[in-house]
Design a protein around this motif. Structure first.
Motif: not given
Length: 116
Positions: A105-111
């Motif tokens: 979820e954090l990776t997707a938010k960063k993207k």
């Protein structure tokens, strides 16, 4: 999970320039989702909330620095650890137990924040 700044903050400002998402603001400062991100105009955040990224938002705290949860990625994709916590001289940048997110979820938010 997002990071939060506790009331133990001494308002030194060491954390603010370290945030790659521009998610940290001085107490009483207005903020925008578009600050330091690729967001612009009407967007739907990963959590489903609809916002105008350019609209001024009210401060989360009037007394000390604060982190905007919707912009915090714990520095995932930028650094190995949250930089605010790494530089804080009083250890007041701590995990926000009320806002738990997975690595994915954090990776997707960063993207999402940086239009990658």
């Amino acid at each position: 999970m997002a990071i939060k700044i506790t009331e133990d903050c001494i308002n030194c400002g060491a954390c603010e320039p370290e945030c790659p998402n521009n998610a940290i603001y001085e107490g009483a400062d207005d903020w925008r989702y578009s600050d330091g991100t690729a967001l612009s105009g009407g967007v739907v955040l990963p959590n489903g909330k609809q916002v105008d990224a350019d609209e001024v938002q009210q401060p989360v705290s009037d007394d000390f620095y604060f982190i905007v949860v919707d912009k915090c990625t714990e520095c995932i994709g930028f650094h190995e650890e949250p930089q605010c916590a790494a530089v804080c001289p009083v250890d007041c940048c701590v995990p926000d137990e009320d806002n738990k997110e997975t690595q994915e979820e954090l990776t997707a938010k960063k993207k999402f924040l940086h239009n990658e």
